[in-house]
Design an enzyme around this catalytic site. Structure first.
Site, PDB file in Angstrom:
ATOM      1  N   ARG A   1       0.753  -1.244   0.176  1.00 17.69           N
ATOM      2  CA  ARG A   1       0.271   0.307   0.012  1.00 17.69           C
ATOM      3  C   ARG A   1       0.942   1.058  -0.163  1.00 17.69           C
ATOM      4  O   ARG A   1       0.672   2.400   0.462  1.00 17.69           O
ATOM      5  CB  ARG A   1      -0.911  -0.070   1.317  1.00 17.69           C
ATOM      6  CG  ARG A   1      -1.783  -1.077   0.872  1.00 17.69           C
ATOM      7  CD  ARG A   1      -2.691  -1.316   0.070  1.00 17.69           C
ATOM      8  NE  ARG A   1      -3.847  -2.663  -0.255  1.00 17.69           N
ATOM      9  CZ  ARG A   1      -3.012  -3.178  -0.979  1.00 17.69           C
ATOM     10  NH1 ARG A   1      -2.124  -3.486  -1.572  1.00 17.69           N
ATOM     11  NH2 ARG A   1      -3.664  -4.461  -0.414  1.00 17.69           N
TER      12      ARG A   1
ATOM     13  N   SER B   1     -11.115  -0.283   4.259  1.00 23.34           N
ATOM     14  CA  SER B   1     -10.053  -0.779   5.549  1.00 23.34           C
ATOM     15  C   SER B   1      -8.885   0.180   5.759  1.00 23.34           C
ATOM     16  O   SER B   1      -8.701   0.975   5.310  1.00 23.34           O
ATOM     17  CB  SER B   1      -8.755  -2.036   5.107  1.00 23.34           C
ATOM     18  OG  SER B   1      -9.617  -3.397   4.476  1.00 23.34           O
TER      19      SER B   1
ATOM     20  N   GLU C   1      -4.129   2.273   7.673  1.00 23.04           N
ATOM     21  CA  GLU C   1      -4.040   1.990   5.894  1.00 23.04           C
ATOM     22  C   GLU C   1      -4.319   3.484   5.236  1.00 23.04           C
ATOM     23  O   GLU C   1      -3.814   4.169   4.448  1.00 23.04           O
ATOM     24  CB  GLU C   1      -4.472   1.011   5.167  1.00 23.04           C
ATOM     25  CG  GLU C   1      -4.245   0.922   3.914  1.00 23.04           C
ATOM     26  CD  GLU C   1      -4.812   0.165   3.511  1.00 23.04           C
ATOM     27  OE1 GLU C   1      -4.124  -1.657   4.387  1.00 23.04           O
ATOM     28  OE2 GLU C   1      -5.361  -0.092   2.244  1.00 23.04           O
TER      29      GLU C   1
HETATM   30  C1  LIG Z   1     -15.293   0.480   0.199  1.00 25.91           C
HETATM   31  C2  LIG Z   1     -13.445   0.382  -0.202  1.00 25.91           C
HETATM   32  C3  LIG Z   1     -12.993  -0.926  -0.293  1.00 25.91           C
HETATM   33  C4  LIG Z   1     -12.033  -0.847  -0.862  1.00 25.91           C
HETATM   34  N1  LIG Z   1     -11.319  -2.438  -1.063  1.00 25.91           N
HETATM   35  C5  LIG Z   1      -9.769  -1.431  -0.878  1.00 25.91           C
HETATM   36  C6  LIG Z   1      -8.958  -2.915  -1.771  1.00 25.91           C
HETATM   37  O1  LIG Z   1      -9.223  -3.575  -1.811  1.00 25.91           O
HETATM   38  N2  LIG Z   1      -7.847  -2.765  -1.976  1.00 25.91           N
HETATM   39  C7  LIG Z   1      -7.226  -1.844  -1.709  1.00 25.91           C
HETATM   40  O2  LIG Z   1      -5.822  -1.250  -1.980  1.00 25.91           O
HETATM   41  N3  LIG Z   1      -7.637  -0.562  -0.864  1.00 25.91           N
HETATM   42  C8  LIG Z   1      -9.206  -0.563  -0.988  1.00 25.91           C
HETATM   43  N4  LIG Z   1      -9.857   0.865  -1.162  1.00 25.91           N
HETATM   44  C9  LIG Z   1      -8.853   1.931  -0.416  1.00 25.91           C
HETATM   45  C10 LIG Z   1      -9.417   2.654  -2.154  1.00 25.91           C
HETATM   46  O3  LIG Z   1      -9.654   2.571  -2.539  1.00 25.91           O
HETATM   47  C11 LIG Z   1      -7.519   2.520  -2.710  1.00 25.91           C
HETATM   48  O4  LIG Z   1      -6.695   3.208  -1.649  1.00 25.91           O
HETATM   49  C12 LIG Z   1      -7.797   3.825  -3.911  1.00 25.91           C
HETATM   50  O5  LIG Z   1      -5.852   2.925  -4.230  1.00 25.91           O
HETATM   51  C13 LIG Z   1      -7.580   4.590  -3.712  1.00 25.91           C
HETATM   52  O6  LIG Z   1      -7.665   5.836  -4.540  1.00 25.91           O
HETATM   53  P1  LIG Z   1      -8.253   7.147  -4.961  1.00 25.91           P
HETATM   54  O7  LIG Z   1      -8.390   7.296  -6.278  1.00 25.91           O
HETATM   55  O8  LIG Z   1      -9.979   6.630  -3.975  1.00 25.91           O
HETATM   56  O9  LIG Z   1      -7.092   8.035  -3.828  1.00 25.91           O
HETATM   57  P2  LIG Z   1      -7.393   9.251  -2.723  1.00 25.91           P
HETATM   58  O10 LIG Z   1      -8.078   8.294  -2.088  1.00 25.91           O
HETATM   59  O11 LIG Z   1      -8.123  10.241  -3.331  1.00 25.91           O
HETATM   60  O12 LIG Z   1      -6.031   9.238  -2.291  1.00 25.91           O
HETATM   61  C14 LIG Z   1      -4.936   8.337  -2.157  1.00 25.91           C
HETATM   62  C15 LIG Z   1      -3.880   9.270  -1.895  1.00 25.91           C
HETATM   63  O13 LIG Z   1      -3.401   8.944  -3.901  1.00 25.91           O
HETATM   64  C16 LIG Z   1      -2.931  10.684  -3.931  1.00 25.91           C
HETATM   65  N5  LIG Z   1      -3.901  10.741  -5.118  1.00 25.91           N
HETATM   66  C17 LIG Z   1      -5.065  10.408  -5.396  1.00 25.91           C
HETATM   67  N6  LIG Z   1      -4.260  10.790  -6.430  1.00 25.91           N
HETATM   68  C18 LIG Z   1      -3.743  11.585  -7.736  1.00 25.91           C
HETATM   69  C19 LIG Z   1      -2.389  10.756  -8.645  1.00 25.91           C
HETATM   70  N7  LIG Z   1      -3.327  11.133  -9.910  1.00 25.91           N
HETATM   71  N8  LIG Z   1      -1.569  11.752  -8.722  1.00 25.91           N
HETATM   72  C20 LIG Z   1      -0.968  11.904  -7.356  1.00 25.91           C
HETATM   73  N9  LIG Z   1      -1.041  11.291  -6.425  1.00 25.91           N
HETATM   74  C21 LIG Z   1      -2.341  11.043  -6.217  1.00 25.91           C
HETATM   75  C22 LIG Z   1      -3.836  11.187  -3.092  1.00 25.91           C
HETATM   76  O14 LIG Z   1      -3.003  12.323  -2.766  1.00 25.91           O
HETATM   77  C23 LIG Z   1      -3.599  10.764  -1.628  1.00 25.91           C
HETATM   78  O15 LIG Z   1      -2.595  10.593  -1.169  1.00 25.91           O
HETATM   79  C24 LIG Z   1     -11.505   0.710  -0.806  1.00 25.91           C
HETATM   80  C25 LIG Z   1     -11.856   1.570  -0.685  1.00 25.91           C
HETATM   81  C26 LIG Z   1     -13.679   1.317   0.270  1.00 25.91           C
HETATM   82  C27 LIG Z   1     -14.534   2.961  -0.130  1.00 25.91           C
END
Ligand SMILES: Cc1cc2nc3c(=O)[nH]c(=O)nc-3n(C[C@H](O)[C@H](O)[C@H](O)COP(=O)(O)OP(=O)(O)OC[C@H]3O[C@@H](n4cnc5c(N)ncnc54)[C@H](O)[C@@H]3O)c2cc1C
Length: 301
Positions: free
Chosen positions: A175, A225, A295
């Protein structure tokens, strides 16, 4: 005053609809929690991002990057400065390779991969993040992660330069990636998948989906999580064994379905979640003498 000025400069770059002053971040996180961002801006092109970086430099304001807000807890007093959502769109498939822009949802890319009979992204079908967030967080599930399929990623550094890095240079780990220590705006990634059987791929996706519906509280607002996987223990199991399932502080509740999730029962504040996280950590430490780590990313004031 300065916020007003920056706002106007940003409107000149990305148009009025894409800039919002004092925007509640609860509208942009899957937790539905978060105070106001001074300025929230959507950028559709890399040129716009480069121009926004010039504004960041000119006014010396903090810059926060967000994707789909699915791994974020934004604190109640919100975020100072500019919150930038790189909203670049586009997915192209060339034989076994998919190039996806940072603003595309991982779930959509996984769906297109399945349609093109490409295997390797089945794990991602229930992860509600963007490509940008998935690269930074090395999103993964069911034994696979982005690390396994990323060929290269293009990003813009804080000076506005466009760079490309290849798989090893992402320094992927559980992660996390190089982007956790080096601030940059991810704009595009190229994935290498494997040709597979459509039915097999779809079967795997259905299996993963069923598994999530059965085990995770996906119908309630959350950030997935809350805690990292433990070394030699299952974090959610320890929380469950502390009798915390259903335990509530304000509007934040340890999910009754999955003890590793905190859900927003309707009007949770970030403080509720932070207090609940701290209570869980203390209880687990007391009962099992282990430290559990968060996380999710906690940002803002
Ligand atoms: C119901 C649910 C289930 C989930 N299951 C999983 C799972 O099974 N496995 C898992 O790994 N995660 C899971 N997640 C967590 C999440 O979906 C992941 O971590 C996902 O990759 C985050 O992406 P995001 O676009 O929402 O990023 P955000 O939450 O908006 O940001 C996360 C980080 O990424 C950075 N970021 C986002 N976009 C960019 C960009 N273009 N350039 C640079 N930095 C950027 C942000 O600054 C921040 O630091 C889950 C979440 C939920 C709500």
């Amino acid at each position: 005053m300065i916020i007003k000025e920056i706002n106007q400069e940003l409107i000149n770059i990305v148009s009025k609809e894409n800039v919002r002053q004092y925007e509640p971040m609860k509208k942009h996180t899957t937790f539905n929690i978060g105070g106001m961002a001074d300025i929230y801006v959507l950028a559709d092109t890399k040129e716009q991002i480069q121009d926004i970086l010039k504004i960041v430099k000119k006014y010396d304001v903090p810059l926060t990057i967000v994707g789909n807000g699915s791994n974020l807890l934004v604190k109640d007093k919100g975020i100072r400065g500019i919150v930038l959502k790189p909203n670049l769109k586009g997915i192209t498939v060339d034989r076994d390779k998919i190039t996806a822009s940072a603003g595309e949802l991982l779930i959509k890319v996984a769906k297109i991969a399945a349609e093109k009979e490409l295997s390797g992204l089945e794990f991602a079908c229930g992860i509600p993040g963007t490509i940008g967030g998935a690269i930074k967080m090395n999103a993964g599930a069911y034994g696979s992660e982005m690390k396994d399929i990323v060929l290269k990623t293009t990003y813009i550094d804080m000076e506005g330069n466009i760079n490309t890095i290849y798989n090893k240079e992402h320094e992927f780990d559980y992660r996390r990636s190089v982007f956790c220590k080096q601030k940059a705006i991810i704009i595009e990634t190229e994935l290498e998948l494997k040709f597979g059987q459509k039915l097999e791929i779809e079967k795997k996706i259905e299996e993963n989906k069923r598994n999530r519906i059965e085990k995770q509280p996906i119908s309630m607002p959350s950030a997935g999580s809350i805690f990292k996987r433990g070394e030699g223990f299952i974090t959610a199991k320890l929380i469950d064994e502390c009798g915390l399932k259903g335990f509530t502080i304000g509007g934040a509740q340890v999910s009754e379905k999955h003890a590793g999730f905190i859900v927003n029962t309707g009007n949770a504040t970030a403080d509720d979640v932070i207090n609940l996280i701290s209570l869980i950590k203390n209880k687990v430490k007391k009962k099992f003498q282990v430290d559990i780590e968060t996380e999710i990313q906690i940002i803002g004031e």
